[in-house]
Design a protein around this motif. Structure first.
Motif, PDB file in Angstrom:
ATOM      1  N   GLY A 216      -4.188 -27.067 -33.277  1.00 47.93           N
ATOM      2  CA  GLY A 216      -3.508 -27.856 -34.285  1.00 47.93           C
ATOM      3  C   GLY A 216      -2.212 -28.473 -33.793  1.00 47.93           C
ATOM      4  O   GLY A 216      -1.723 -28.151 -32.710  1.00 47.93           O
ATOM      5  N   GLY A 217      -1.668 -29.380 -34.602  1.00 46.94           N
ATOM      6  CA  GLY A 217      -0.353 -29.936 -34.326  1.00 46.94           C
ATOM      7  C   GLY A 217       0.727 -29.086 -34.976  1.00 46.94           C
ATOM      8  O   GLY A 217       0.460 -27.998 -35.492  1.00 46.94           O
ATOM      9  N   SER A 218       1.946 -29.601 -34.975  1.00 42.76           N
ATOM     10  CA  SER A 218       3.075 -28.834 -35.516  1.00 42.76           C
ATOM     11  C   SER A 218       3.142 -28.871 -37.037  1.00 42.76           C
ATOM     12  O   SER A 218       3.787 -28.023 -37.659  1.00 42.76           O
ATOM     13  N   ASP A 219       2.476 -29.850 -37.662  1.00 43.26           N
ATOM     14  CA  ASP A 219       2.498 -30.011 -39.118  1.00 43.26           C
ATOM     15  C   ASP A 219       1.301 -29.275 -39.717  1.00 43.26           C
ATOM     16  O   ASP A 219       0.161 -29.742 -39.650  1.00 43.26           O
ATOM     17  N   PHE A 220       1.559 -28.120 -40.310  1.00 45.74           N
ATOM     18  CA  PHE A 220       0.482 -27.295 -40.835  1.00 45.74           C
ATOM     19  C   PHE A 220      -0.264 -27.988 -41.968  1.00 45.74           C
ATOM     20  O   PHE A 220      -1.480 -27.838 -42.103  1.00 45.74           O
ATOM     21  N   HIS A 221       0.454 -28.753 -42.793  1.00 46.80           N
ATOM     22  CA  HIS A 221      -0.196 -29.467 -43.893  1.00 46.80           C
ATOM     23  C   HIS A 221      -1.169 -30.512 -43.350  1.00 46.80           C
ATOM     24  O   HIS A 221      -2.282 -30.665 -43.860  1.00 46.80           O
ATOM     25  N   HIS A 222      -0.766 -31.208 -42.300  1.00 45.47           N
ATOM     26  CA  HIS A 222      -1.635 -32.209 -41.681  1.00 45.47           C
ATOM     27  C   HIS A 222      -2.865 -31.553 -41.066  1.00 45.47           C
ATOM     28  O   HIS A 222      -3.977 -32.110 -41.121  1.00 45.47           O
ATOM     29  N   ASN A 223      -2.705 -30.386 -40.493  1.00 45.69           N
ATOM     30  CA  ASN A 223      -3.824 -29.687 -39.857  1.00 45.69           C
ATOM     31  C   ASN A 223      -4.910 -29.287 -40.858  1.00 45.69           C
ATOM     32  O   ASN A 223      -6.080 -29.150 -40.486  1.00 45.69           O
ATOM     33  N   GLU A 224      -4.506 -29.092 -42.108  1.00 47.65           N
ATOM     34  CA  GLU A 224      -5.418 -28.516 -43.098  1.00 47.65           C
ATOM     35  C   GLU A 224      -6.693 -29.335 -43.265  1.00 47.65           C
ATOM     36  O   GLU A 224      -7.788 -28.778 -43.430  1.00 47.65           O
ATOM     37  N   GLN A 225      -6.584 -30.658 -43.196  1.00 51.36           N
ATOM     38  CA  GLN A 225      -7.772 -31.501 -43.392  1.00 51.36           C
ATOM     39  C   GLN A 225      -8.805 -31.285 -42.285  1.00 51.36           C
ATOM     40  O   GLN A 225      -9.995 -31.552 -42.479  1.00 51.36           O
ATOM     41  N   TYR A 226      -8.356 -30.790 -41.135  1.00 52.06           N
ATOM     42  CA  TYR A 226      -9.277 -30.520 -40.026  1.00 52.06           C
ATOM     43  C   TYR A 226      -9.773 -29.077 -40.047  1.00 52.06           C
ATOM     44  O   TYR A 226     -10.773 -28.759 -39.402  1.00 52.06           O
ATOM     45  N   LEU A 227      -9.085 -28.240 -40.798  1.00 50.49           N
ATOM     46  CA  LEU A 227      -9.524 -26.855 -40.959  1.00 50.49           C
ATOM     47  C   LEU A 227     -10.570 -26.722 -42.065  1.00 50.49           C
ATOM     48  O   LEU A 227     -11.453 -25.863 -41.996  1.00 50.49           O
TER      49      LEU A 227
END
Length: 289
Positions: A216-227
Motif C-alpha cells: 500500500g501507499g502512505s494514505d490508508f484511506h486511499h488504500n482501502e479501495q484496493y483492499l
C-alpha cells in the motif's frame, strides 16, 4: 488463542522487528530480544525476509522458537543463492542445509516462499519443474514470479499454473496497485516506487493456502479501495476451503500494523471473524487504533 487466526485466513506483516512500533504494537520496555514474542501475540504470520539474505545460525533459530506463540507461522523466503544466483539449479545441498537449519521451527513453519527474479522467464519452467519435483512433502511452498510473460493469460501462464497445481504449490498474489495508483507523495513512497515491482494482479489459487502480498501507499484511506476486492475474494475462498495468508506492507512499514488492523476490520462480515483489538493488550489499543 494468542494471535489472529480466525479460521479462514492468517494476517501478518513483512517483518516482526521495528523499533518504531514501540508504544503501538510493542509495549514500552520491549526490545529486539522479545519483539517477536509481542508480535506473535497479535499477528498469526510474518514474511521471513531475513533468510533471503542469510541463513540464521542455530542460536537465532532457537531464540525464534522460544518467542513464537503456538500456531504462529513463519513464511520464510528461500535464500537468494538458490532463487536468484542459481535460478533453482544445482542447489540441492544449499536447500537441504537451509531446511535442516530451520527444522527446530517445524511446528511454526508456514509456506516457504520461492521468490523468483523478474529475469526468470517461461523458458526456465523446466528448471522450476525439476526443483518442485524434489520438494519434501512435509513442508508447504509457494512461488512468486515477476516476469511479465507469466501474467499474459496465455500459454506461458497456463503452463506455470498447471505446474504449480501438479505439485500442490501455491502462487503468491502480489498486489502493488495501491502504491502505483498515484504519484509518490513522500520520500518513502518514491523509494518504494523505485524498488517495488509493478505487476498485474491475478488472484489465482493453485493449491489451498495462497499468499497475498499487499503493498500500500502512505494514505490508508486511499488504500482501502484496493483492499476491498480482497475482502470479497477471501470470503469466496472461505466457501471453497481455501485459507490465505495476507501480508500488509506500507512504504516505510511504520504504519503497517495500523493498515493491517484496518484491513482486518473490513473482513468483519465473514463468519468466524474475531476483532483484532481483543488480541492486543489494553495499553496498546489506543496507540494502534
Amino acid at each position: 488463542m494468542n494471535q489472529v487466526d480466525n479460521g479462514f485466513y492468517h494476517l501478518g506483516l513483512p517483518m516482526w522487528s521495528n523499533r518504531q512500533w514501540l508504544g503501538s504494537l510493542f509495549p514500552a520496555g520491549a526490545n529486539s530480544k522479545n519483539f517477536l514474542q509481542h508480535y506473535s501475540s497479535v499477528f498469526a504470520s510474518v514474511e521471513g525476509n531475513t533468510t533471503f539474505y542469510a541463513t540464521p545460525d542455530k542460536a537465532v533459530v532457537q531464540s525464534w522458537k522460544s518467542q513464537a506463540h503456538t500456531g504462529f507461522r513463519f513464511c520464510f523466503k528461500l535464500p537468494r543463492k538458490i532463487t536468484h544466483e542459481n535460478n533453482l539449479r544445482y542447489c540441492g545441498v544449499e536447500f537441504s542445509d537451509f531446511l535442516k537449519r530451520l527444522e527446530p521451527l517445524a511446528e511454526n513453519l508456514g509456506s516457504f516462499m520461492i521468490q523468483l527474479p523478474d529475469s526468470f522467464a517461461p523458458r526456465q519452467l523446466p528448471d522450476l519443474q525439476g526443483f518442485l519435483k524434489e520438494l519434501p512433502a512435509d513442508f508447504q511452498f509457494s512461488v512468486e514470479v515477476r516476469h511479465l510473460d507469466f501474467f499474459n493469460r496465455g500459454d506461458e501462464e497456463k503452463q506455470l499454473n498447471q505446474l504449480l497445481r501438479q505439485h500442490n504449490v501455491d502462487r503468491v498474489c502480489f498486489d502493488s496497485r495501491a502504491l502505483f495508483s498515484r504519484s509518490a507523495q513522500t520520500a518513502e513512497e518514491k523509494e518504494a516506487h523505485r524498488k517495488k515491482p509493478r505487476l498485474p494482479v491475478h488472484a489465482i489459487t493453485t493449491a489451498k493456502k495462497p499468499i497475498i502480498r499487499f503493498i500500500g501507499g502512505s494514505d490508508f484511506h486511499h488504500n482501502e479501495q484496493y483492499l476491498l476486492p480482497w475482502v470479497k475474494k477471501i470470503a469466496e475462498w472461505q466457501q471453497q476451503g481455501i485459507k490465505p495468508t495476507v501480508f500488509i506492507h506500507t512504504p516505510d512499514n511504520i504504519g503497517a500494523p495500523e493498515q493491517a488492523a484496518i484491513f482486518h476490520q473490513l473482513l468483519k462480515g465473514i463468519p468466524g471473524w474475531q476483532p483484532l483489538s481483543k488480541l492486543i493488550k489494553d495499553e496498546m489499543q489506543t496507540a494502534l487504533f
